[in-house]
Design an enzyme around this catalytic site. Structure first.
Site, mmCIF file in Angstrom:
data_model
loop_
_atom_site.group_PDB
_atom_site.id
_atom_site.type_symbol
_atom_site.label_atom_id
_atom_site.label_comp_id
_atom_site.label_asym_id
_atom_site.label_seq_id
_atom_site.Cartn_x
_atom_site.Cartn_y
_atom_site.Cartn_z
ATOM 1 N N ASP A 52 -6.442 3.116 6.856
ATOM 2 C CA ASP A 52 -7.874 2.831 6.688
ATOM 3 C C ASP A 52 -8.223 1.347 6.759
ATOM 4 O O ASP A 52 -9.396 0.988 6.872
ATOM 5 C CB ASP A 52 -8.350 3.350 5.322
ATOM 6 C CG ASP A 52 -8.570 4.852 5.302
ATOM 7 O OD1 ASP A 52 -8.187 5.526 6.273
ATOM 8 O OD2 ASP A 52 -9.133 5.342 4.300
ATOM 9 N N ILE A 89 3.799 -9.099 11.480
ATOM 10 C CA ILE A 89 3.017 -8.276 10.531
ATOM 11 C C ILE A 89 2.329 -7.121 11.270
ATOM 12 O O ILE A 89 1.615 -7.333 12.258
ATOM 13 C CB ILE A 89 1.959 -9.126 9.791
ATOM 14 C CG1 ILE A 89 2.619 -10.335 9.103
ATOM 15 C CG2 ILE A 89 1.210 -8.274 8.768
ATOM 16 C CD1 ILE A 89 1.669 -11.226 8.336
ATOM 17 N N TYR A 90 2.566 -5.914 10.765
ATOM 18 C CA TYR A 90 1.904 -4.720 11.289
ATOM 19 C C TYR A 90 0.875 -4.248 10.255
ATOM 20 O O TYR A 90 0.947 -4.625 9.082
ATOM 21 C CB TYR A 90 2.943 -3.618 11.553
ATOM 22 C CG TYR A 90 3.909 -4.019 12.645
ATOM 23 C CD1 TYR A 90 3.671 -3.676 13.968
ATOM 24 C CD2 TYR A 90 5.044 -4.790 12.356
ATOM 25 C CE1 TYR A 90 4.541 -4.085 14.975
ATOM 26 C CE2 TYR A 90 5.910 -5.193 13.357
ATOM 27 C CZ TYR A 90 5.650 -4.839 14.666
ATOM 28 O OH TYR A 90 6.487 -5.242 15.660
ATOM 29 N N ALA A 91 -0.058 -3.433 10.701
ATOM 30 C CA ALA A 91 -1.037 -2.867 9.757
ATOM 31 C C ALA A 91 -1.370 -1.455 10.213
ATOM 32 O O ALA A 91 -1.302 -1.151 11.423
ATOM 33 C CB ALA A 91 -2.293 -3.731 9.685
ATOM 34 N N ALA A 150 -0.909 6.780 1.910
ATOM 35 C CA ALA A 150 -0.579 7.575 3.112
ATOM 36 C C ALA A 150 0.196 6.741 4.136
ATOM 37 O O ALA A 150 1.380 6.976 4.396
ATOM 38 C CB ALA A 150 -1.854 8.142 3.716
ATOM 39 N N ALA A 151 -0.476 5.737 4.717
ATOM 40 C CA ALA A 151 0.139 4.967 5.810
ATOM 41 C C ALA A 151 1.373 4.189 5.351
ATOM 42 O O ALA A 151 2.383 4.127 6.074
ATOM 43 C CB ALA A 151 -0.904 4.002 6.407
ATOM 44 N N CYS A 159 -6.992 13.947 0.264
ATOM 45 C CA CYS A 159 -7.801 15.024 0.838
ATOM 46 C C CYS A 159 -7.876 16.222 -0.109
ATOM 47 O O CYS A 159 -8.780 17.051 0.012
ATOM 48 C CB CYS A 159 -7.221 15.475 2.174
ATOM 49 S SG CYS A 159 -6.838 14.105 3.277
ATOM 50 N N GLY A 191 0.854 -1.195 0.000
ATOM 51 C CA GLY A 191 0.000 0.000 0.000
ATOM 52 C C GLY A 191 0.880 1.232 0.000
ATOM 53 O O GLY A 191 1.689 1.423 0.911
ATOM 54 N N PRO A 201 2.845 -11.540 14.998
ATOM 55 C CA PRO A 201 3.819 -10.554 15.495
ATOM 56 C C PRO A 201 4.806 -10.051 14.439
ATOM 57 O O PRO A 201 5.462 -9.027 14.662
ATOM 58 C CB PRO A 201 4.554 -11.301 16.618
ATOM 59 C CG PRO A 201 4.198 -12.730 16.483
ATOM 60 C CD PRO A 201 2.924 -12.830 15.702
#
Ligand SMILES: Cc1cc2nc3c(=O)[nH]c(=O)nc-3n(C[C@H](O)[C@H](O)[C@H](O)COP(=O)(O)OP(=O)(O)OC[C@H]3O[C@@H](n4cnc5c(N)ncnc54)[C@H](O)[C@@H]3O)c2cc1C
Length: 367
Positions: free
Chosen positions: A293, A288-290, A13-14, A45, A10, A286
């Site tokens: 949105d 994997i972070y997310a 943004a994040a 935005c 992705g 542990p």
């Protein structure tokens, strides 16, 4: 010691925030950003303001404050991050720690191994389950492609009438943009008021302000069908039977977390449809972070999980995920009080607090 392999899925943004934070903390790491669309780091935005003609240079949605477009070469030169655009992460093999990727131009598939993975797949727009939703002329304002489409409509000046379905933040901002493009615009809202998160009396001021600018407003009315002439949109039918002729309809009835990739990999998904994360943005795996949105986070007032699809939160969560992907669980994202704000011609409407009334605070000020 081998360099740590960090993969981020992705790239709006994040995701880029996570990748950039990881780079700042680990100069040696191999960091790869996988992004489905051709663009990176889009300022979503700003889409309504590009469509509304507040600025003409499309690159302003994609560039740094010094005017450099954040493309793969920028990510490589400035941050030593490999950005693979037009590439989709199609699956995650958690036991082998591999992301399966598909090159959307060439069609070939390949594996990207990771030590830490960050999922930042964003959200997807909701559509009303009514006939005609696939007609030409029915769109959303969710992606760069949508923004390009609506900006073209502004520039071509052929469309005379539009209906915006949904009177939330994005619906209202889209309404203003289309009106400024010289299009006779109507907003249709299912609930008794626009901006459902505001107190009724405040929302009424917004509604009156829209009407004062000759925007038509229908509340307590859903869309029962999009009406076509052949494959083209010709109108919108409301639940009270009213038919509104139009050549363009923008659907803005909220978004849902894009959590399918995570769910398919067996990661825990919560009651809101968002990926479950703890305060470190760590998922049920542990490694994997997310962030952004695609996750659900805690509402600090109710203590309940919420889906809070806001850019400021996506950026904060992304940084926390990026830091923890490098250092282990060092950084914390505490939760949200769901602050939202939008511009409506001369007004700016904002709110913060619990999603259930009474709101902790609402406000309306001249911009
Ligand atoms: C018109 C509009 C106006 C907005 N206005 C505001 C505002 O004023 N204030 C505010 O706070 N927020 C606003 N937002 C919301 C804000 O833009 C989002 O909260 C923010 O973009 C979320 O960032 P994200 O990185 O989580 O997801 P996204 O920005 O949705 O990015 C996710 C990216 O991941 C990619 N992706 C998805 N799946 C895959 C896959 N399998 N493989 C590779 N790539 C994948 C997608 O193509 C997408 O580009 C607005 C949004 C819109 C659409």
């Amino acid at each position: 010691m081998n360099a740590k392999r960090i993969v981020v899925v992705g790239g709006s943004a994040a995701g880029p925030k996570a990748a950039a934070k990881a780079r700042r903390l680990d100069e040696q790491a191999e960091i790869t950003l996988v992004q489905k669309s051709a663009e990176l780091s889009m300022a979503s935005c700003g889409y309504p303001y590009y469509v509304g003609g507040f600025f003409d240079d499309r690159n302003m949605l994609l560039c740094t404050p010094t005017g450099v477009v954040r493309d793969p070469s920028f990510f490589m030169k400035a941050k030593n991050i490999v950005a693979r655009t037009q590439t989709e992460a199609v699956s995650i093999d958690r036991s082998r720690k591999i992301v399966r990727c598909k090159d959307l131009c060439g069609g070939n598939e390949y594996d990207l191994p990771y030590d830490s993975l960050v999922i930042a797949t964003g959200s997807l727009p909701n559509y009303p389950p009514v006939p005609g939703v696939d007609l030409d002329g029915v769109t959303t304002l969710q992606s760069m492609r949508d923004a390009d489409f609506l900006r073209r409509i502004r520039d071509e000046k052929k469309i005379k009438k539009a209906v915006v379905v949904g009177g939330g933040l994005i619906g209202i901002e889209t309404c203003e943009a289309l009106h400024l493009a010289g299009i006779d615009t109507t907003v249709v809202e299912l609930l008794p008021q626009l901006l459902a998160f505001m107190d009724w009396d405040m929302a009424k001021i917004v509604e009156n302000h829209l009407r004062s600018r000759s925007v038509n407003v229908f509340t307590e009315n859903g869309v029962s069908a999009f009406l076509g002439e052949g494959s083209k949109l010709a109108g919108v039918k409301l639940s009270n039977g009213t038919e509104l002729p139009c050549e363009l309809a923008v659907v803005a009835i909220g978004v849902k977390p894009n959590s399918a990739l995570a769910a398919k990999a067996g990661l825990k998904v919560g009651s809101t449809g968002g990926i479950v994360v703890d305060k470190h943005m760590s998922t049920s795996d542990p490694c994997i972070y997310a962030a952004g949105d695609c996750v659900e986070v805690e509402n600090l007032i109710t203590g309940k999980p919420v889906h809070a699809p806001y850019g400021d939160l996506a950026n904060l969560e992304g940084r926390v995920a990026g830091e923890n992907a490098v250092l282990g669980n060092a950084a914390v994202f505490p939760g949200t009080i769901q602050t939202g704000i939008c511009k409506i011609f001369d007004y700016t409407a904002g709110t913060t607090g619990s999603p259930k009334r009474p709101r902790a605070q609402t406000g309306l000020k001249m911009s």
